[in-house]
Scaffold this motif. Structure first.
Motif, PDB file in Angstrom:
ATOM      1  N   CYS A 247      -9.026  -0.045   4.396  1.00 44.87           N
ATOM      2  CA  CYS A 247      -7.452   0.178   4.636  1.00 44.87           C
ATOM      3  C   CYS A 247      -6.894  -0.783   3.788  1.00 44.87           C
ATOM      4  CB  CYS A 247      -7.065   0.357   5.998  1.00 44.87           C
ATOM      5  SG  CYS A 247      -7.614   1.730   6.999  1.00 44.87           S
ATOM      6  N   GLY A 248      -7.293  -2.205   3.784  1.00 49.01           N
ATOM      7  CA  GLY A 248      -6.605  -3.280   2.857  1.00 49.01           C
ATOM      8  C   GLY A 248      -6.842  -3.075   1.504  1.00 49.01           C
ATOM      9  N   CYS A 249      -7.957  -2.526   1.289  1.00 48.72           N
ATOM     10  CA  CYS A 249      -8.401  -2.131  -0.093  1.00 48.72           C
ATOM     11  C   CYS A 249      -7.529  -1.243  -0.901  1.00 48.72           C
ATOM     12  CB  CYS A 249      -9.782  -1.822  -0.311  1.00 48.72           C
ATOM     13  SG  CYS A 249     -10.271  -1.401  -2.086  1.00 48.72           S
TER      14      CYS A 249
ATOM     15  N   THR B 123      -5.009  -2.209  -3.800  1.00 53.22           N
ATOM     16  CA  THR B 123      -5.331  -1.733  -5.252  1.00 53.22           C
ATOM     17  C   THR B 123      -3.964  -0.611  -5.563  1.00 53.22           C
ATOM     18  OG1 THR B 123      -7.909  -1.238  -4.603  1.00 53.22           O
ATOM     19  CG2 THR B 123      -6.752   0.046  -6.386  1.00 53.22           C
ATOM     20  N   ARG B 124      -3.549  -0.057  -4.697  1.00 51.83           N
ATOM     21  CA  ARG B 124      -2.328   1.117  -5.133  1.00 51.83           C
ATOM     22  C   ARG B 124      -1.087  -0.111  -5.265  1.00 51.83           C
ATOM     23  NH1 ARG B 124      -1.931   6.369  -5.844  1.00 51.83           N
ATOM     24  NH2 ARG B 124      -3.379   7.448  -4.611  1.00 51.83           N
ATOM     25  N   LEU B 125      -0.920  -1.091  -4.739  1.00 54.12           N
ATOM     26  CA  LEU B 125       0.151  -2.037  -4.727  1.00 54.12           C
ATOM     27  C   LEU B 125       0.017  -2.772  -6.437  1.00 54.12           C
ATOM     28  CD1 LEU B 125       2.787  -3.029  -3.361  1.00 54.12           C
ATOM     29  CD2 LEU B 125       1.405  -4.820  -2.314  1.00 54.12           C
ATOM     30  N   MET B 126      -1.204  -3.193  -6.696  1.00 49.11           N
ATOM     31  CA  MET B 126      -1.217  -3.795  -7.988  1.00 49.11           C
ATOM     32  C   MET B 126      -0.953  -2.732  -9.192  1.00 49.11           C
ATOM     33  SD  MET B 126      -2.319  -6.315  -9.721  1.00 49.11           S
ATOM     34  CE  MET B 126      -2.711  -6.678 -11.362  1.00 49.11           C
TER      35      MET B 126
ATOM     36  N   LEU C 160      -7.324   8.399  -2.827  1.00 51.12           N
ATOM     37  CA  LEU C 160      -7.195   7.123  -2.175  1.00 51.12           C
ATOM     38  C   LEU C 160      -6.553   5.976  -3.041  1.00 51.12           C
ATOM     39  CD1 LEU C 160     -10.096   7.296   0.396  1.00 51.12           C
ATOM     40  CD2 LEU C 160      -7.870   7.716   0.902  1.00 51.12           C
ATOM     41  N   PHE C 161      -7.380   5.831  -3.924  1.00 48.22           N
ATOM     42  CA  PHE C 161      -7.447   4.541  -4.915  1.00 48.22           C
ATOM     43  C   PHE C 161      -6.684   4.926  -6.181  1.00 48.22           C
ATOM     44  CE2 PHE C 161     -10.969   3.874  -2.139  1.00 48.22           C
ATOM     45  CZ  PHE C 161     -10.557   2.643  -1.422  1.00 48.22           C
ATOM     46  N   HIS C 162      -6.420   6.104  -6.398  1.00 46.35           N
ATOM     47  CA  HIS C 162      -5.903   6.656  -7.897  1.00 46.35           C
ATOM     48  C   HIS C 162      -6.789   5.690  -8.945  1.00 46.35           C
ATOM     49  CE1 HIS C 162      -2.291   7.366 -10.384  1.00 46.35           C
ATOM     50  NE2 HIS C 162      -3.057   8.353 -10.590  1.00 46.35           N
ATOM     51  N   LEU C 163      -8.202   6.172  -8.670  1.00 46.64           N
ATOM     52  CA  LEU C 163      -9.052   5.672  -9.510  1.00 46.64           C
ATOM     53  C   LEU C 163     -10.150   6.544  -9.833  1.00 46.64           C
ATOM     54  CD1 LEU C 163      -9.954   1.925  -8.226  1.00 46.64           C
ATOM     55  CD2 LEU C 163      -8.818   2.352 -10.239  1.00 46.64           C
ATOM     56  N   PRO C 164     -10.861   6.728 -10.983  1.00 50.27           N
ATOM     57  CA  PRO C 164     -11.809   7.392 -11.171  1.00 50.27           C
ATOM     58  C   PRO C 164     -12.962   7.402 -10.425  1.00 50.27           C
ATOM     59  CG  PRO C 164     -11.705   5.807 -13.229  1.00 50.27           C
ATOM     60  CD  PRO C 164     -10.652   5.685 -12.002  1.00 50.27           C
ATOM     61  N   GLY C 165     -13.797   8.184 -10.215  1.00 51.23           N
ATOM     62  CA  GLY C 165     -14.910   8.429  -9.183  1.00 51.23           C
ATOM     63  C   GLY C 165     -15.992   7.126  -9.489  1.00 51.23           C
ATOM     64  N   VAL C 166     -15.992   6.854 -10.649  1.00 46.85           N
ATOM     65  CA  VAL C 166     -16.921   5.826 -11.137  1.00 46.85           C
ATOM     66  C   VAL C 166     -16.717   4.562 -10.746  1.00 46.85           C
ATOM     67  CG1 VAL C 166     -15.844   5.182 -13.334  1.00 46.85           C
ATOM     68  CG2 VAL C 166     -18.433   5.131 -13.453  1.00 46.85           C
ATOM     69  N   ALA C 167     -15.614   4.305 -10.341  1.00 52.36           N
ATOM     70  CA  ALA C 167     -15.184   3.035  -9.705  1.00 52.36           C
ATOM     71  C   ALA C 167     -15.869   2.620  -8.416  1.00 52.36           C
ATOM     72  CB  ALA C 167     -13.545   2.920  -9.583  1.00 52.36           C
TER      73      ALA C 167
END
Length: 403
Positions: free
Chosen positions: A188-190, A194-197, A110-117
């Protein structure tokens, strides 16, 4: 040899001729920049002074900044100290690693972030935007991230900022399922923000896609293998070290909150309840709502707003969602608010949550101030998407209820 010398002479003379021209060009540009700056600054103060009176304008600016310092910045600093201490406790006793393993399957796609985020999302939801920075300041937390992911934490954490407060407030106004719809919109906005940034960061700095935030992770491993301390000492050290980090973050956000929020509020709010300017805090010229009224058909189409006054909520949420929430009771008493407006208010209030006044300070504290425009653009788009999703979801639910 003569040819080389001649070529060198020609090149040298050309550079000598171009140098004064380049200096002249820079000098002209510098001169025009100064003129433009003076026109903008004096034009703004002239407009505000004409509307409010010069003395009232200056008093309002000072009183607003002072009130923001006492009641907003110190409040946020208190949040940073508490969340910093709590976050350090979670890091010290392995909660971060546990969350990382549990939520990795969800966070990555979803966010392309590690789970710890996800820990940052929880803490900002329970408190406010800067809580994510308290976590990010811990090396053991940031060691999970690539640089492009680490920078996008500003957008990721902000999208959930003050979420609990926003939802509880809306429930207190008599709306129960509509804030849940708003929460879904904010989620959804998040994702979009996040992806756009991350896209903007990698586009401008491709090497950030592979560089780790912490270059030497062996140092962290060695720190964790140091002489074992008693549980009490570990708790005490974690609380004090985390709290100290929160103080640093609280000091770092002062310029952004005071400067940007003061400007946004003086352009958003109107005169006192009597209609006269008194120089008190949070008075203004209400320029932004008047401009929004001229394009209200856009907001009616995208957000389902039935009254142009409602646009004051998202505009105010740019600077401070707490101030935006203060508008809602009056909107309800005037009969301007329906369930759709509450869902959209929750989505955009939670997703934006005063990002215009905190993004600069947050990225500055992370050490990536130059990426602030990209973060603001990404989050502006994310907040609009959050509001649109909340509006469409509300409409779909109402169709099912009607059926």
């Amino acid at each position: 040899m003569e040819i080389n010398e001649n070529e060198t002479a020609v090149i040298g003379s050309a550079e000598t001729e171009n140098a004064p021209a380049e200096k002249t060009k820079k000098s002209i540009l510098s001169r025009y920049e100064g003129i433009i700056c003076l026109i903008v600054v004096f034009g703004l103060f002239y407009y505000l002074g004409q509307q409010m009176g010069m003395a009232n304008m200056l008093n309002t600016l000072m009183h607003t900044a002072h009130d923001l310092l006492l009641n907003t910045v110190f409040y946020l600093m208190g949040i940073c100290v508490l969340t910093g201490a709590l976050g350090r406790i979670f890091v010290e006793f392995g909660v971060v690693k546990l969350v990382e393993r549990m939520l990795r399957p969800l966070m990555k796609p979803l966010f392309h972030l590690p789970g710890v985020a996800s820990l940052g999302a929880v803490m900002t939801f329970l408190s406010d935007n800067p809580a994510i920075i308290s976590l990010a300041s811990d090396k053991r937390f940031s060691s999970y991230f690539k640089k492009f992911q680490f920078i996008s934490l500003t957008n990721f954490g902000t999208a959930f900022g003050m979420g609990l407060l926003v939802m509880v407030f809306m429930v207190g106004q008599g709306y129960f399922w509509q804030p849940v719809v708003g929460f879904f919109g904010a989620f959804c906005g998040c994702v979009v923000s996040t992806r756009l940034m991350q896209y903007f960061v990698v586009k401008n700095f491709p090497h950030y896609a592979v560089e780790d935030v912490i270059g030497n992770k062996q140092e962290i491993a060695e720190e964790e293998k140091k002489v074992e301390k008693s549980g009490f000492i570990r708790v005490l050290n974690s609380l004090l070290d985390g709290g100290r980090t929160g103080v640093d973050v609280g000091l770092a956000i002062i310029p952004g909150v005071l400067i940007i929020s003061t400007l946004v509020m003086i352009l958003t709010f109107g005169p006192s309840s009597t209609g006269a300017y008194t120089g008190a805090a949070y008075e203004g010229v209400a320029l932004l709502p008047r401009l929004a009224e001229k394009v209200n058909f856009i907001f009616e189409f995208l957000f389902g707003f039935g009254d142009p006054h409602l646009i004051a909520f998202p505009i105010t949420a740019l600077g401070a969602v707490g101030a935006a929430l203060g508008l809602v009771p009056n909107f309800i008493s005037q009969g301007w608010v329906d369930g759709n407006a509450i869902a959209v208010f929750t989505a955009i209030g939670m997703c934006w949550s005063g990002y215009l006044s905190t993004h600069t300070a947050m990225l500055d504290s992370l050490g990536y101030r130059e990426l602030t425009p990209k973060a603001i653009l990404s989050h502006t788009i994310g907040g609009i998407v959050a509001a649109i999703v909340a509006h469409l979801t509300y409409m779909v639910i109402m169709l099912f209820i009607a059926a």
